[in-house]
Design a protein around this motif. Structure first.
Motif, short mmCIF file in Angstrom:
data_model
loop_
_atom_site.label_atom_id
_atom_site.label_comp_id
_atom_site.label_asym_id
_atom_site.label_seq_id
_atom_site.Cartn_x
_atom_site.Cartn_y
_atom_site.Cartn_z
N SER A 162 46.60 53.62 27.75
CA SER A 162 47.06 54.86 28.34
C SER A 162 45.91 55.84 28.36
N ASN A 163 45.52 56.29 29.51
CA ASN A 163 44.34 57.14 29.61
C ASN A 163 44.60 58.57 29.13
N GLU A 175 41.60 28.00 27.66
CA GLU A 175 42.91 28.54 28.07
C GLU A 175 42.84 29.98 28.55
N ASP A 176 41.67 30.62 28.45
CA ASP A 176 41.50 31.95 29.02
C ASP A 176 41.14 31.88 30.50
N THR A 177 40.94 30.68 31.01
CA THR A 177 40.64 30.51 32.43
C THR A 177 41.79 31.02 33.27
N ALA A 178 41.49 31.96 34.17
CA ALA A 178 42.54 32.59 34.98
C ALA A 178 41.89 33.58 35.94
N VAL A 179 42.69 34.05 36.86
CA VAL A 179 42.30 35.22 37.64
C VAL A 179 42.85 36.44 36.90
N TYR A 180 41.99 37.38 36.64
CA TYR A 180 42.35 38.59 35.89
C TYR A 180 42.52 39.74 36.87
N TYR A 181 43.64 40.43 36.71
CA TYR A 181 43.98 41.55 37.58
C TYR A 181 44.15 42.81 36.75
N CYS A 182 43.79 43.96 37.31
CA CYS A 182 44.19 45.20 36.68
C CYS A 182 45.28 45.85 37.53
N ALA A 183 46.11 46.59 36.85
CA ALA A 183 47.23 47.28 37.48
C ALA A 183 47.31 48.69 36.93
N ALA A 184 47.85 49.60 37.72
CA ALA A 184 47.97 50.99 37.31
C ALA A 184 49.41 51.46 37.42
N ALA A 185 49.77 52.30 36.48
CA ALA A 185 51.09 52.95 36.52
C ALA A 185 50.95 54.31 35.86
N ARG A 195 32.63 40.89 30.03
CA ARG A 195 33.26 42.20 30.14
C ARG A 195 33.72 42.40 31.58
N LEU A 196 34.99 42.55 31.74
CA LEU A 196 35.57 42.83 33.05
C LEU A 196 35.66 44.33 33.24
N SER A 197 35.52 44.75 34.49
CA SER A 197 35.63 46.16 34.84
C SER A 197 36.72 46.35 35.88
N CYS A 198 37.41 47.47 35.78
CA CYS A 198 38.41 47.85 36.77
C CYS A 198 38.08 49.28 37.20
N GLU A 199 37.46 49.39 38.36
CA GLU A 199 37.13 50.70 38.90
C GLU A 199 38.32 51.23 39.70
N THR A 200 38.67 52.47 39.45
CA THR A 200 39.85 53.03 40.10
C THR A 200 39.50 54.27 40.90
N SER A 201 40.33 54.57 41.88
CA SER A 201 40.19 55.78 42.67
C SER A 201 41.53 56.12 43.30
N GLY A 202 41.67 57.36 43.73
CA GLY A 202 42.86 57.76 44.44
C GLY A 202 43.96 58.35 43.60
N PHE A 203 43.73 58.51 42.30
CA PHE A 203 44.73 59.15 41.45
C PHE A 203 44.03 59.85 40.29
N THR A 204 44.78 60.69 39.59
CA THR A 204 44.23 61.39 38.43
C THR A 204 44.21 60.44 37.26
N PHE A 205 43.02 60.03 36.88
CA PHE A 205 42.84 58.93 35.92
C PHE A 205 43.61 59.17 34.63
N ARG A 206 43.55 60.40 34.11
CA ARG A 206 44.17 60.67 32.81
C ARG A 206 45.69 60.62 32.84
N ASP A 207 46.27 60.66 34.03
CA ASP A 207 47.73 60.62 34.17
C ASP A 207 48.27 59.20 34.26
N TYR A 208 47.35 58.24 34.18
CA TYR A 208 47.76 56.86 34.41
C TYR A 208 47.41 55.95 33.24
N ALA A 209 48.15 54.88 33.16
CA ALA A 209 47.86 53.77 32.27
C ALA A 209 47.37 52.60 33.11
#
Length: 127
Positions: A52-53, A89-99, A19-33
């Motif tokens: 979409s949150n 084939e799932d081997t990779a660096v996993y990134y999260c992104a916000a918009a 289970r990967l986690s992406c902790e976020t800060s600095g924006f209104t979470f519900r307004d972002y995907a």
């Protein structure tokens, strides 16, 4: 300041779960995907899943359907990616992104990228 921080990557064996986690800060979470991407060695970064949150709607690319589950915890401003039945084939660096939810389309664009990215977490699946 917008910040995204991934965690949970590890060295696992075929068939294991993570289970990967992406902790976020600095924006209104519900307004972002939030989207998860991955980049394998020598390959381009690719979209894995998004959520979409504001309404909880989700999207999965074909290889993630049935094995991966994206979810969010609005109280913790954190998005998770549960990965089951892992394959080499799932081997990779996993990134999260916000918009922002009205710009969710950037996750699917080849020419326009999200403004906000985490530093990545490495997943290695061994035989």
């Amino acid at each position: 300041e917008v910040q995204l921080a991934e965690s949970g990557g590890d060295l696992v064996q075929v068939g294991d779960s993570l289970r990967l986690s992406c902790e976020t800060s600095g924006f209104t979470f519900r307004d972002y995907a939030i989207a998860w991407f991955r980049q394998a060695p020598g390959k381009e970064r690719e979209l894995v899943s998004s959520i979409s949150n504001n309404d909880g709607s989700t999207y999965y690319v074909d290889f993630a359907k049935g094995r991966f589950t994206i979810s969010s915890d609005n109280a913790k401003n954190t998005v998770y990616l549960q990965m089951n039945s892992l394959k080499p084939e799932d081997t990779a660096v996993y990134y999260c992104a916000a918009a922002s939810v009205d710009r969710l389309w950037v996750f699917f664009s080849r020419s326009v990228k999200s403004d906000y990215w985490g530093q990545g977490t490495r997943v290695t699946v061994s035989l």
